[in-house]
Scaffold this active site. Structure first.
Site, mmCIF file in Angstrom:
data_model
loop_
_atom_site.group_PDB
_atom_site.id
_atom_site.type_symbol
_atom_site.label_atom_id
_atom_site.label_comp_id
_atom_site.label_asym_id
_atom_site.label_seq_id
_atom_site.Cartn_x
_atom_site.Cartn_y
_atom_site.Cartn_z
ATOM 1 N N ASP A 61 20.622 16.164 16.501
ATOM 2 C CA ASP A 61 20.417 16.712 17.875
ATOM 3 C C ASP A 61 20.311 16.182 18.541
ATOM 4 O OD1 ASP A 61 18.448 14.994 16.870
ATOM 5 O OD2 ASP A 61 16.452 15.993 17.270
ATOM 6 N N HIS A 90 14.438 3.649 13.081
ATOM 7 C CA HIS A 90 14.564 5.709 13.493
ATOM 8 C C HIS A 90 16.223 5.305 12.082
ATOM 9 C CE1 HIS A 90 14.362 9.884 14.002
ATOM 10 N NE2 HIS A 90 15.545 9.686 14.505
ATOM 11 N N ASP A 124 15.181 7.682 19.414
ATOM 12 C CA ASP A 124 13.982 8.504 18.909
ATOM 13 C C ASP A 124 13.268 6.469 18.798
ATOM 14 O OD1 ASP A 124 14.835 10.804 19.276
ATOM 15 O OD2 ASP A 124 15.246 11.194 17.291
HETATM 16 ZN ZN LIG Z 1 16.627 10.905 15.714
#
Ligand SMILES: [Zn+2]
Length: 255
Positions: free
Chosen positions: A60, A114, A133
């Site tokens: 993503d 992450h 993120d």
């Molecule tokens: Zn991620």
């Protein structure tokens, strides 16, 4: 000339950002969740895509790279540790490397946790940080490939940036993050104030991003795990900060 930014939604709740240097005409997409919204943003701004700066390998954040690269022949810059999992990489970077977008210059900060090779891009002259993120507004990313201790160190690295740094993160998760944060620090006034601002922004269908590091330091429990009151509120008074962080992260996972 100051950097110009353009923020837009991709997929369900991902953010795409364009970063533009008016002097050279260069434009970087920070991550590329999917091609179509990036194209729409380029059309809306009249900017020409020259670079894609990738924070980490998740689909993503990288799903649009192949299509964008084919159309714009842009340069793809990616974290060295994850380059093999990211399509069509031209340049790999790691801690303290400099990345130029025309006259704009980013410092690469490794912020693992992450993912194992996650990086953030900090533009000191414009006080802009693109943190993927790792850090969210009033939250942080899930610790998927690293350890809580590693993630805490990454958050400390970001916390050391100037308070007026504008923080661009990868997702619009702020409302849920605020609800959770209030379970950790119910009497934090900065958090209460931020909750009202966030509610107003979302009611007006506006993004809660960018936030500033100063606001996050005052209200984001994940950046406050070394405060005695926060440790106490999760029953870990006297414990090392990373353990307090790990407990808050675990509670968020279950919330
Ligand atoms: Zn991620």
């Amino acid at each position: 000339m100051p950097a110009q930014t353009h923020l837009f939604l991709c997929l369900k709740d991902n953010y795409g950002v364009l970063l533009h240097d008016a002097e050279s005409g260069r434009t970087a997409a920070i991550d590329a969740p999917e091609a179509a919204p990036v194209e729409a943003a380029l059309e809306a701004t009249g900017w020409r895509l020259t670079d894609i700066l990738v924070t980490h390998h998740h689909a993503d954040h990288t799903g649009g790279i192949a299509e964008l690269k084919q159309r714009h022949r842009c340069r793809v810059v990616a974290p060295r540790g994850e380059a093999a999992r990211i399509p069509l990489v031209d340049e790999t970077v790691s801690e303290n490397d400099k990345v130029r977008v025309g006259g704009l210059e980013a410092l690469v900060l490794e912020t693992p946790g992450h993912t194992a090779g996650h990086i953030s891009y900090f533009f000191p002259a414009d006080k802009l940080a693109f943190v993927g993120d790792t850090l969210f507004s009033i939250g942080c990313g899930r610790v998927i490939e690293g350890t809580p201790e590693m993630m805490w160190q990454s958050l400390l690295k970001l916390r050391a940036l100037p308070d007026d740094t504008r923080i661009y993160c990868g997702h619009e998760y702020t409302a849920a993050n605020v609800r959770f944060a209030r379970t950790i620090e119910p009497s934090n006034q900065a958090l209460g104030a931020r909750a009202q601002v966030v509610e107003r922004l979302l009611a007006a269908r506006k993004p809660t991003i960018p936030t500033t590091l100063g606001e996050e330091k005052a209200a984001n429990p994940f950046l406050r795990a070394d405060l005695p009151d926060v440790a106490k509120s999760v029953g870990l008074a006297g414990s090392p900060a990373w353990k307090v962080f790990a407990e808050i992260r675990e509670r968020k996972n279950k919330s």
